[in-house]
Design a protein around this motif. Structure first.
Motif, PDB file in Angstrom:
ATOM      1  N   ALA A  15       0.833  -1.202   0.000  1.00 56.84           N
ATOM      2  CA  ALA A  15       0.000   0.000   0.000  1.00 56.84           C
ATOM      3  C   ALA A  15       0.867   1.251   0.000  1.00 56.84           C
ATOM      4  CB  ALA A  15      -0.935   0.006   1.201  1.00 56.84           C
ATOM      5  N   LEU A  16       1.933   1.246   0.777  1.00 61.29           N
ATOM      6  CA  LEU A  16       2.834   2.395   0.798  1.00 61.29           C
ATOM      7  C   LEU A  16       3.555   2.545  -0.525  1.00 61.29           C
ATOM      8  CD1 LEU A  16       4.367   2.147   4.390  1.00 61.29           C
ATOM      9  CD2 LEU A  16       2.695   3.786   3.542  1.00 61.29           C
ATOM     10  N   HIS A  17       3.924   1.402  -1.111  1.00 59.96           N
ATOM     11  CA  HIS A  17       4.626   1.439  -2.383  1.00 59.96           C
ATOM     12  C   HIS A  17       3.718   1.964  -3.492  1.00 59.96           C
ATOM     13  CE1 HIS A  17       7.505   0.465  -5.431  1.00 59.96           C
ATOM     14  NE2 HIS A  17       6.623  -0.292  -6.061  1.00 59.96           N
ATOM     15  N   ALA A  18       2.434   1.664  -3.422  1.00 62.65           N
ATOM     16  CA  ALA A  18       1.502   2.085  -4.456  1.00 62.65           C
ATOM     17  C   ALA A  18       1.187   3.576  -4.376  1.00 62.65           C
ATOM     18  CB  ALA A  18       0.209   1.282  -4.357  1.00 62.65           C
ATOM     19  N   ALA A  48       6.625  31.258  -9.139  1.00 65.05           N
ATOM     20  CA  ALA A  48       7.175  30.398  -8.079  1.00 65.05           C
ATOM     21  C   ALA A  48       6.084  29.769  -7.219  1.00 65.05           C
ATOM     22  CB  ALA A  48       8.139  31.208  -7.214  1.00 65.05           C
ATOM     23  N   PRO A  49       5.041  29.182  -7.847  1.00 69.59           N
ATOM     24  CA  PRO A  49       4.044  28.499  -7.009  1.00 69.59           C
ATOM     25  C   PRO A  49       4.657  27.258  -6.376  1.00 69.59           C
ATOM     26  CG  PRO A  49       3.644  28.014  -9.318  1.00 69.59           C
ATOM     27  CD  PRO A  49       4.759  29.034  -9.263  1.00 69.59           C
ATOM     28  N   GLN A  50       4.014  26.778  -5.338  1.00 64.91           N
ATOM     29  CA  GLN A  50       4.461  25.561  -4.646  1.00 64.91           C
ATOM     30  C   GLN A  50       3.289  24.599  -4.577  1.00 64.91           C
ATOM     31  OE1 GLN A  50       5.595  27.449  -0.960  1.00 64.91           O
ATOM     32  NE2 GLN A  50       7.761  27.308  -1.507  1.00 64.91           N
ATOM     33  N   GLY A  51       3.599  23.296  -4.509  1.00 68.23           N
ATOM     34  CA  GLY A  51       2.511  22.347  -4.402  1.00 68.23           C
ATOM     35  C   GLY A  51       2.979  20.911  -4.373  1.00 68.23           C
ATOM     36  N   ILE A  52       2.002  20.045  -4.201  1.00 65.72           N
ATOM     37  CA  ILE A  52       2.249  18.616  -4.144  1.00 65.72           C
ATOM     38  C   ILE A  52       1.012  17.913  -4.700  1.00 65.72           C
ATOM     39  CG2 ILE A  52       1.359  18.342  -1.790  1.00 65.72           C
ATOM     40  CD1 ILE A  52       3.714  16.360  -1.349  1.00 65.72           C
ATOM     41  N   ILE A  53       1.247  16.762  -5.312  1.00 62.85           N
ATOM     42  CA  ILE A  53       0.146  15.929  -5.771  1.00 62.85           C
ATOM     43  C   ILE A  53       0.446  14.501  -5.326  1.00 62.85           C
ATOM     44  CG2 ILE A  53       1.128  15.499  -8.071  1.00 62.85           C
ATOM     45  CD1 ILE A  53      -1.819  15.709  -9.125  1.00 62.85           C
ATOM     46  N   GLU A  54      -0.586  13.818  -4.837  1.00 61.64           N
ATOM     47  CA  GLU A  54      -0.430  12.437  -4.372  1.00 61.64           C
ATOM     48  C   GLU A  54      -1.180  11.499  -5.309  1.00 61.64           C
ATOM     49  OE1 GLU A  54      -1.820  12.250  -0.345  1.00 61.64           O
ATOM     50  OE2 GLU A  54       0.000  13.175   0.426  1.00 61.64           O
ATOM     51  N   PHE A  55      -0.556  10.373  -5.591  1.00 64.53           N
ATOM     52  CA  PHE A  55      -1.123   9.348  -6.456  1.00 64.53           C
ATOM     53  C   PHE A  55      -1.316   8.069  -5.660  1.00 64.53           C
ATOM     54  CE2 PHE A  55       1.059  12.251  -9.178  1.00 64.53           C
ATOM     55  CZ  PHE A  55       0.372  12.233 -10.389  1.00 64.53           C
ATOM     56  N   VAL A  56      -2.330   7.317  -6.022  1.00 63.07           N
ATOM     57  CA  VAL A  56      -2.513   5.958  -5.536  1.00 63.07           C
ATOM     58  C   VAL A  56      -2.680   5.103  -6.788  1.00 63.07           C
ATOM     59  CG1 VAL A  56      -3.973   4.380  -4.238  1.00 63.07           C
ATOM     60  CG2 VAL A  56      -3.529   6.677  -3.349  1.00 63.07           C
ATOM     61  N   ASP A  57      -1.807   4.126  -6.942  1.00 63.41           N
ATOM     62  CA  ASP A  57      -1.825   3.258  -8.131  1.00 63.41           C
ATOM     63  C   ASP A  57      -1.815   4.080  -9.418  1.00 63.41           C
ATOM     64  OD1 ASP A  57      -1.876   0.970  -6.516  1.00 63.41           O
ATOM     65  OD2 ASP A  57      -4.063   1.039  -6.383  1.00 63.41           O
ATOM     66  N   SER A  58      -0.932   5.041  -9.495  1.00 64.53           N
ATOM     67  CA  SER A  58      -0.733   5.887 -10.684  1.00 64.53           C
ATOM     68  C   SER A  58      -1.907   6.804 -11.003  1.00 64.53           C
ATOM     69  CB  SER A  58      -0.406   5.031 -11.915  1.00 64.53           C
ATOM     70  OG  SER A  58       0.749   4.276 -11.691  1.00 64.53           O
ATOM     71  N   THR A  59      -2.860   6.942 -10.099  1.00 68.41           N
ATOM     72  CA  THR A  59      -4.007   7.829 -10.301  1.00 68.41           C
ATOM     73  C   THR A  59      -3.928   8.975  -9.295  1.00 68.41           C
ATOM     74  OG1 THR A  59      -5.356   5.956 -11.010  1.00 68.41           O
ATOM     75  CG2 THR A  59      -6.520   7.954 -10.339  1.00 68.41           C
ATOM     76  N   PRO A  60      -3.995  10.237  -9.764  1.00 66.93           N
ATOM     77  CA  PRO A  60      -3.942  11.349  -8.823  1.00 66.93           C
ATOM     78  C   PRO A  60      -5.165  11.353  -7.907  1.00 66.93           C
ATOM     79  CG  PRO A  60      -4.459  12.151 -11.015  1.00 66.93           C
ATOM     80  CD  PRO A  60      -4.176  10.684 -11.145  1.00 66.93           C
ATOM     81  N   LYS A  61      -4.918  11.528  -6.614  1.00 69.44           N
ATOM     82  CA  LYS A  61      -5.998  11.499  -5.626  1.00 69.44           C
ATOM     83  C   LYS A  61      -6.142  12.804  -4.856  1.00 69.44           C
ATOM     84  CE  LYS A  61      -7.394   7.360  -6.359  1.00 69.44           C
ATOM     85  NZ  LYS A  61      -8.621   7.161  -7.067  1.00 69.44           N
ATOM     86  N   ARG A 101     -10.677  15.261  -4.791  1.00 72.32           N
ATOM     87  CA  ARG A 101     -11.518  14.577  -5.776  1.00 72.32           C
ATOM     88  C   ARG A 101     -11.038  14.957  -7.172  1.00 72.32           C
ATOM     89  NH1 ARG A 101     -17.555  15.615  -4.678  1.00 72.32           N
ATOM     90  NH2 ARG A 101     -17.691  14.200  -6.439  1.00 72.32           N
ATOM     91  N   ILE A 102     -10.222  14.091  -7.729  1.00 74.00           N
ATOM     92  CA  ILE A 102      -9.638  14.322  -9.047  1.00 74.00           C
ATOM     93  C   ILE A 102     -10.073  13.190  -9.961  1.00 74.00           C
ATOM     94  CG2 ILE A 102      -7.498  14.587 -10.356  1.00 74.00           C
ATOM     95  CD1 ILE A 102      -6.160  15.384  -7.664  1.00 74.00           C
ATOM     96  N   SER A 103     -10.604  13.530 -11.105  1.00 76.00           N
ATOM     97  CA  SER A 103     -10.946  12.496 -12.080  1.00 76.00           C
ATOM     98  C   SER A 103     -10.331  12.852 -13.429  1.00 76.00           C
ATOM     99  CB  SER A 103     -12.457  12.301 -12.181  1.00 76.00           C
ATOM    100  OG  SER A 103     -13.106  13.516 -12.447  1.00 76.00           O
ATOM    101  N   LEU A 104      -9.787  11.828 -14.070  1.00 76.42           N
ATOM    102  CA  LEU A 104      -9.160  11.980 -15.381  1.00 76.42           C
ATOM    103  C   LEU A 104     -10.039  11.303 -16.414  1.00 76.42           C
ATOM    104  CD1 LEU A 104      -5.486  10.975 -14.458  1.00 76.42           C
ATOM    105  CD2 LEU A 104      -6.540  13.241 -14.333  1.00 76.42           C
ATOM    106  N   ASN A 105     -10.128  11.892 -17.611  1.00 73.92           N
ATOM    107  CA  ASN A 105     -10.837  11.198 -18.682  1.00 73.92           C
ATOM    108  C   ASN A 105      -9.859  10.844 -19.794  1.00 73.92           C
ATOM    109  OD1 ASN A 105     -10.558  13.354 -20.530  1.00 73.92           O
ATOM    110  ND2 ASN A 105     -12.532  14.224 -19.986  1.00 73.92           N
ATOM    111  N   ASN A 106     -10.333  10.116 -20.772  1.00 71.90           N
ATOM    112  CA  ASN A 106      -9.476   9.661 -21.866  1.00 71.90           C
ATOM    113  C   ASN A 106      -9.162  10.753 -22.877  1.00 71.90           C
ATOM    114  OD1 ASN A 106      -9.470   7.124 -20.740  1.00 71.90           O
ATOM    115  ND2 ASN A 106     -11.172   6.383 -21.991  1.00 71.90           N
ATOM    116  N   MET A 107      -9.771  11.887 -22.733  1.00 71.39           N
ATOM    117  CA  MET A 107      -9.562  13.000 -23.664  1.00 71.39           C
ATOM    118  C   MET A 107      -8.492  13.972 -23.163  1.00 71.39           C
ATOM    119  SD  MET A 107     -11.704  12.091 -25.943  1.00 71.39           S
ATOM    120  CE  MET A 107     -11.810  13.488 -26.998  1.00 71.39           C
ATOM    121  N   GLY A 108      -7.742  13.588 -22.137  1.00 75.82           N
ATOM    122  CA  GLY A 108      -6.680  14.444 -21.627  1.00 75.82           C
ATOM    123  C   GLY A 108      -7.158  15.557 -20.713  1.00 75.82           C
ATOM    124  N   LYS A 109      -8.342  15.406 -20.137  1.00 76.34           N
ATOM    125  CA  LYS A 109      -8.896  16.415 -19.229  1.00 76.34           C
ATOM    126  C   LYS A 109      -8.927  15.879 -17.808  1.00 76.34           C
ATOM    127  CE  LYS A 109     -10.200  19.464 -22.370  1.00 76.34           C
ATOM    128  NZ  LYS A 109      -9.572  20.771 -22.473  1.00 76.34           N
TER     129      LYS A 109
END
Length: 177
Positions: A15-18, A48-61, A101-109
């Motif tokens: 789980a940590l690795h994912a 110079a914005p700052q930020g972080i994004i977290e993924f679970v199983d290659s999906t941004p969460k 709550r992040i959702s990706l579609n197949n159209m690159g959005k």
């Protein structure tokens, strides 16, 4: 019992690795705003914005991005100083965006449901941006309109007329491992 504990430790490790985090590369990212008044238009950029994004199983969460208000440059020191006063930057020095709550579609959005925080006030937002998801980076870019009246700020006036309440943001956010 030892087998159960061993299995639990193994699954926890998976789980940590994912789970993966990427940080915003401030050198390749920017936040720009476009504002209007009946007499003129202008923009200001924060490089110079700052930020972080977290993924679970290659999906941004989850994503969190912030930009210092004092870092926005409109090429007019008086306007920038007035903006800091109007946006209460002494008490609230950053504009922030947060989403779980992040959702990706197949159209690159990518659709990010979350909120902006400005001048000490949070306002819900649904932001749609283009995305590129690669092994070494994740990029979000596009535009989004924000209504400043949602943040309870007194809009600046020029020639007895307030600026338009709606501004447009141009976001270019480049996250790297």
């Amino acid at each position: 019992m030892k087998i159960f504990l061993g299995l639990l430790a193994f699954l926890s490790g998976l789980a940590l690795h994912a789970q993966q985090r990427m940080v915003l590369d401030s050198d390749r990212s920017s936040v720009e705003y476009f504002a209007k008044h009946p007499a003129h238009k202008w923009s200001g950029t924060n490089k110079a914005p700052q930020g972080i994004i977290e993924f679970v199983d290659s999906t941004p969460k989850r994503i969190a991005v912030k930009a210092n208000l004092s870092g926005f440059d409109s090429k007019n020191a008086n306007r920038d100083s007035n903006s800091l006063r109007v946006l209460k930057a002494l008490d609230y020095p950053e504009v922030r965006f947060y989403s779980e709550r992040i959702s990706l579609n197949n159209m690159g959005k990518a659709e990010l449901l979350g909120y902006f925080e400005l001048a000490g006030v949070q306002s819900p937002a649904s932001v749609e941006l283009d995305y590129i998801n690669e092994d070494e980076f994740f990029k979000l870019e596009g535009t989004h309109k924000v209504d400043l009246s949602a943040f309870e700020v007194d809009l600046p006036r020029f020639l007895f007329k307030a600026i338009d309440s709606e501004i447009e943001l141009k976001l270019s956010l480049f996250f790297v491992k």
